[in-house]
Structures are given as structure tokens and as C-alpha cells.
Design an enzyme around this catalytic site. Structure first.
Site, mmCIF file in Angstrom:
data_model
loop_
_atom_site.group_PDB
_atom_site.id
_atom_site.type_symbol
_atom_site.label_atom_id
_atom_site.label_comp_id
_atom_site.label_asym_id
_atom_site.label_seq_id
_atom_site.Cartn_x
_atom_site.Cartn_y
_atom_site.Cartn_z
ATOM 1 C CG HIS A 108 3.454 0.951 6.764
ATOM 2 N ND1 HIS A 108 2.150 1.273 6.443
ATOM 3 C CD2 HIS A 108 4.059 2.030 7.362
ATOM 4 C CE1 HIS A 108 1.914 2.537 7.042
ATOM 5 N NE2 HIS A 108 3.061 2.876 7.460
ATOM 6 C CG ASP A 109 2.307 1.930 10.904
ATOM 7 O OD1 ASP A 109 3.272 2.124 10.543
ATOM 8 O OD2 ASP A 109 1.346 2.693 10.780
ATOM 9 C CG ASN A 129 19.805 1.317 -7.672
ATOM 10 O OD1 ASN A 129 19.176 0.791 -6.518
ATOM 11 N ND2 ASN A 129 19.958 2.648 -7.406
ATOM 12 C CD GLU A 137 -2.439 5.665 9.901
ATOM 13 O OE1 GLU A 137 -1.696 4.755 10.284
ATOM 14 O OE2 GLU A 137 -2.067 6.955 9.747
ATOM 15 C CG ASP A 190 20.077 1.753 -3.358
ATOM 16 O OD1 ASP A 190 19.299 0.612 -3.458
ATOM 17 O OD2 ASP A 190 19.730 3.021 -3.532
ATOM 18 C CG ASP A 242 0.460 9.189 7.817
ATOM 19 O OD1 ASP A 242 0.639 7.997 7.776
ATOM 20 O OD2 ASP A 242 1.088 10.060 8.436
ATOM 21 C CG ASP A 254 14.772 0.992 -6.755
ATOM 22 O OD1 ASP A 254 14.089 0.254 -7.842
ATOM 23 O OD2 ASP A 254 15.756 0.711 -6.611
ATOM 24 C CG ASP A 299 1.113 7.180 2.704
ATOM 25 O OD1 ASP A 299 0.586 7.839 3.391
ATOM 26 O OD2 ASP A 299 1.311 5.982 3.111
#
Ligand code: TEU
Ligand code: CA
Length: 558
Positions: A332-333, A23, A260, A25, A201, A29, A98
Site C-alpha cells: 500500500h506504500d 454499504n 516492517e 459509503d 509497522d 469495510d 497491523d
């Protein structure tokens, strides 16, 4: 080995913020993800892990959850989520969520009530502890994101609350049965919706010593000690809590879980992911543990192929005695592996292919991180202002404090920052690589015009097509069993930048060779070539493996 539904599968991690914005922004999403399900199916993905999409003030990009049962506005709605889930299932894929329950957000209702009345029932869901008479906090632990793990409670003399991550991420008190029940109800609510499991997590952190004794200062020079050391020290207190969680939630339902779980030790591996373990699997972070010895980017060991290889070999060996580990090269880390571990000349498509070959045939469940399949390299962060992760800023300051120049600090943080893996997924040649029509929340990779999915899709020699090839091989009917259930053993490596191993199961043996060095090596191996990339020649029962090349061979054992 008892076969479960997740054996022999390929998993893929989506970091929703950076995957696909529908969208304009600038934030990825759920609708964006829905529009890319065909892409994932075509790649060969079976299991999708979604990083958090819940309601959150986004202090830590969603790992600070304010409402566990609602979708954050920036990601869409619960209807979007249901559409995504049924879309995933319609394509015969699975979806895992997650689960972030070591802590919640300081904006969570429960914590707000707790702050107002720390001694009331909500207060018991967190750790509110009196400090020392001299005004210091209860202990000297340092949070993962810098500074003390304790934050003063306003309006209450001497009272502190505990947060192992940011101060906006208060730790939940797992020693309170009422808190545990709340968590279990929430988990069962998601499982009832039809999700297929959880990625759990930072979970080892839930073990606490309720006397809060602290630890001897580490060598950071601030009198504190990294809280991760306390987690590692208390590791054997975690399994009982975790098994209680399992028995009340995913266990009886046969859902998949991957923990994790940093700070494991050999004694508890079995309780964590062995036969009667708390989880189906855990991520293997041995490589990270090898270079992340000191509490700060400024002091991390220089990454290399040797680290990557030795870490994986060690992790595979431990897993052999335990269960099914989930293997990763990026998440992502983590930084982009091609630029992180490989020499300069291989920080390109060829390097990415050799690395993919070394990675995808390891024993366990491979998790591919979005963009890894494109061979994404390091993004150029030209100034500190381009960073987004809260940790990038702390680490930048630490570098300066330890005598780095601004230029050196920028270089060091650029190398290690979690922002590296969080730059937008590269889809095509249109504006912002097709990620967003608006302004992306974080900068784009500088090579987006050539690294993207659409360009690579048309090139038979691309990294993307190489990933597809390897995934197809991993799932081919005659090899699948060996990859899913076979044993792992290292092979002799003629160089520090050479990684070789074998997998074997019943009558099958597969050998994987990845040469990241600048030299050629000749290996005795007369088995049939399954696949290769780069400069491979065969002569008199031997295999010559050129620089930056990889080969996989297979044979039937007698
Ligand atoms: O990470 C947990 C964790 O301990 C590390 O990955 C940590 O972020 C890093 O080592 C800091 O040096 C998980 C998530 O993967 C991460 O994105 C979250 O920030 C963190 O938990 C808090 O939820
Ligand atoms: Ca959006």
C-alpha cells in the site's frame, strides 16, 4: 531449517479502505472483505494481512490509531471483525493484524491527557522535550511526511512533542516501561481474540537517542536531515526492545510476525529475524532502498528491471544467512510494479505474468498485494486534486520547489505516489468495478472494465489465472519443500533486463528465467519445463527465451 506453520504459504495484503465496500459509503469495510473470502481462498491465499481497521481520524488512512481495541465505524463493528476472523479460520486461512505502535493518533485518549499535562504520567508515554533558547526545536530531523519531527505544545513555553510521521501521529516512548506494558496488554488482547499474528509497522523507528542530538543536514537544502537516517543509525538499539515485546506477547504463543523494518544493517539481521530473532520474518525492502536514496520523489533513481533484480538478489543473499524474509513486489506504500519497473511495451498482462514468475518463486513468504494478481498498472491521476495521500501533496510541492513544471510535478508524483496502490480493487463490470455503489473515496483505475476479477476469471490466459497457476505450482507436493526451504542462488543474466535464479533443496533443483528485454536469449538447460509464458522454444538441450517471456524448469539432482 526448522519448519514453522507459515513455511510454504502464500500471504495476501488487504488495504480495507479500497478492497470492497458493502454499504455504499465509498469506503471498503469488513463486511466487504467477508464477502470476498471465497475469492481469496480460490486464489490460493493462506495468510491475510489486514491494514489498520481501528478507530482513527484517518489522517494517514488508519495508521494513526485513536483506539486500538475498537473497529473504526467506517469499517464496521467488533462483531463484524469476529465474523471475519471465524470466516477466515473456517476456510483454513490465517489472519494477521497491523500493529502500529511507533506512534498513535493525536486523538488517542492517552495523548490528549499527555497534552494537558506533559509532565504527568501520560506525558511520559510520549516525547515532550524543551527546544533551544533561540526558539528552534530540540533537533533538526525531518519527518517522513515533511517538515520538522517536532510540533510545539500549545500553552507550554518552549515545549515540543516528537512525531516521525504526521504531526497527528505522536511517537510513543518505548523507554517507558509503563508504555511498553500498555502496548503488550493491547497485543495480548488481540491474540486472545484469536488472531494469528501481526505485521509490525515502521518498527525500527522506536529506537531513539534521548539526548536528541540531530544529524548533519542532508542535501535537501533545508538544514534538516531525514529522520530515517537517525533510525538507521540507532538500529542496534532496537533488538532489545523488540525481544522484550516478543517475550511478553506473541513469542510464547507461536504467533507469526513480520516486521516492517527499514534501516536494518547486516550486524543486526540475526537479532531481528534470525533463529532467536524478534520477528518470524521481515519484509525485504532492498529494492526500495536502491531507488529511494534521496529525501524526495523528485530525486529518486529511475526504477528498472535491473533495480528490481539486483535488489531482490541482494535481499535474498542476506536472508539466506539469516532466516525467512517476506518478499513483496507491491504494497500500500508502493506503486504498481508492472508500470514502475517494466519497459513501456511490457506494461500489460504479459509483463505482469513475467514479473509474477520472477517474484513468486523467490525464497521466503510471498505477500501479494490486492490487485497485483490482476496485473493492475498505473492509474492516471489527471490533476493533483485526484491525489488523497498526505504525502502526495508534500511531494508535489517539493517537486515544484526543485524547479519542476506543474506537468512534470504531476508526472513525478503520479509515478511514485502511495495513492497508486490505493485505488479500488476491481471486481467486475458493474458500477465502480463492483467496488462500491456510492462514490469511491479515491478515483478508479481507467482500465477497470478489462482488468477486473470477473473478466479475468473467464479468460484462461489472464494474469489472475496465471497467479493461480503459479501458486498451485509453488504448493505442489513434489516442489513445495524446495520452494519453502530451498536455497536461493542467482544465475548468470545475459542482459540487464533478464532475471534468472535457481532454488535447490536436497535432491531437487528449480530454475527460473524471466526475460523482460526486447531480445531473445538461448540458455543451456535441458531440465523438464514446469511452466512457461510467452515465446519459449527448446532445442538441443537449450532453452530459447523470447522477449517478454518466462520459463521455470526443474530437475532431480543426483
Ligand atoms: O510505513 C513506514 C515507512 O517508513 C514508509 O513506508 C513511509 O511511509 C514511506 O517511506 C514514506 O516515504 C508505514 C506504513 O506502511 C505507512 O503506510 C504509514 O504511513 C507509516 O508506516 C506510518 O504509520
Ligand atoms: Ca463501506
Amino acid at each position: 531449517m526448522q519448519k514453522k506453520w507459515w513455511y510454504g504459504k502464500i500471504a495476501y495484503q488487504i488495504y480495507p479502505r479500497s478492497f470492497k465496500d458493502s454499504n455504499g459509503d465509498g469506503i471498503g469495510d469488513l463486511k466487504g472483505i467477508i464477502s470476498k473470502l471465497d475469492y481469496l481462498k480460490d486464489l490460493g491465499v493462506d495468510i491475510i494481512w489486514l491494514s489498520p481497521v481501528y478507530v482513527s481520524p484517518q489522517i494517514d488512512n488508519g495508521y494513526d490509531i485513536a483506539d486500538y481495541r475498537s473497529i473504526g465505524k467506517e469499517f464496521g463493528s467488533m462483531d463484524d471483525f469476529k465474523e471475519l476472523l471465524s470466516g477466515v479460520h473456517a476456510k483454513d486461512m490465517k489472519l494477521i493484524m497491523d500493529l502500529v505502535v511507533n506512534h498513535c493518533s493525536s486523538e488517542h485518549e492517552l495523548f490528549k491527557k499527555a497534552l494537558a499535562d506533559p509532565y504527568g504520567p501520560e506525558g511520559q508515554c510520549f516525547y515532550f522535550v524543551k527546544g533551544h533558547e533561540d526558539g528552534t526545536p530540540p533537533d533538526n530531523l525531518r519527518s517522513y511526511f515533511g517538515g520538522s519531527v517536532w510540533e510545539k505544545v500549545t500553552g507550554f513555553e518552549d515545549l515540543w512533542y516528537l512525531h516521525y510521521f504526521a504531526k497527528e501521529q505522536p511517537d510513543l516512548n518505548w523507554y517507558n516501561p509503563a508504555l511498553r506494558q500498555r502496548v503488550y496488554d493491547m497485543m495480548n488482547w488481540w491474540l486472545d481474540l484469536g488472531i494469528d499474528g501481526f505485521r509490525v509497522d515502521a518498527i525500527m523507528n522506536i529506537a531513539k537517542d534521548l539526548t536528541f542530538p540531530g544529524l548533519a543536514p542532508d542535501d535537501e537544502g533545508d538544514g534538516m536531515c531525514a529522520c530515517g537516517r537517525m533510525t538507521a543509525k540507532l538500529a542496534d538499539k532496537a533488538p532489545a526492545l523488540l525481544k522484550d515485546m516478543r517475550d511478553h506477547t506473541y513469542g510464547p504463543r507461536g504467533a507469526f510476525t513480520v516486521g516492517e523494518a527499514f534501516g536494518l544493517n547486516p550486524e543486526i539481521l540475526n537479532d531481528i529475524y534470525g533463529k532467536d530473532g524478534a520477528f518470524s520474518s521481515v519484509f525485504d525492502f532492498t529494492v526500495r532502498e536502491l531507488f529511494e536514496k534521496k529525501p524526495g520523489y523528485y530525486a529518486y533513481e529511475k526504477p528498472s528491471v535491473k533495480l528490481y533484480r539486483d535488489g531482490n538478489f541482494k535481499g535474498q543473499d542476506l536472508a539466506m544467512k539469516t532466516g525467512m524474509v517476506s518478499v513483496i513486489t507491491e504494497n500500500h506504500d508502493e506503486p504498481r510494479a508492472v508500470s514502475f519497473y517494466l519497459r513501456k511495451d511490457l506494461q500489460n498482462a504479459q509483463g505482469a505474468k513475467v514479473l509474477a514468475t520472477a517474484f513468486l518463486f523467490l525464497r521466503g513468504l510471498p505477500f501479494i498485494y490486492q490487485g497485483q494478481e490482476l496485473g493492475m498498472t498505473k492509474t492516471d491521476f489527471n490533476e493533483p486534486g485526484e491525489f488523497r495521500d498526505l504525502l502526495s501533496f508534500t511531494e508535489y510541492q517539493k517537486c515544484l520547489k526543485h524547479g519542476f513544471s506543474k506537468k512534470q510535478a504531476l508526472e513525478c508524483v503520479s509515478l511514485h505516489t502511495r495513492d497508486q496502490s490505493r485505488t479500488p480493487m476491481l471486481w467486475d463490470k458493474s458500477k465502480n468495478a463492483g467496488f462500491s455503489d456510492g462514490t469511491p473515496w479515491i478515483r478508479l483505475h481507467q482500465d477497470w472494465k478489462k482488468l477486473n476479477v470477473s473478466v479475468q476469471g473467464e479468460d484462461p490466459d489472464s494474469v489472475l489465472n496465471w497467479y493461480k497457476t503459479l501458486i498451485r505450482i509453488r504448493k505442489s507436493p513434489d516442489l513445495e519443500e524446495c520452494f519453502a526451504c530451498g536455497a536461493f542462488a542467482p544465475l548468470p543474466c545475459p542482459d540487464d533486463s533478464f532475471m534468472a535464479y535457481r532454488r535447490y533443496y536436497e535432491k531437487k533443483e528449480i530454475r527460473v528465467y524471466a526475460n523482460f528485454s526486447e531480445k531473445s536469449f538461448t540458455i543451456k538447460d535441458d531440465a523438464a519445463l514446469i511452466v512457461s509464458t510467452g515465446d519459449i522454444t527448446r532445442k538441443d538441450g537449450s532453452l530459447m527465451i523470447g522477449p517478454g517471456s518466462a520459463a521455470v524448469t526443474g530437475r532431480d539432482l543426483k
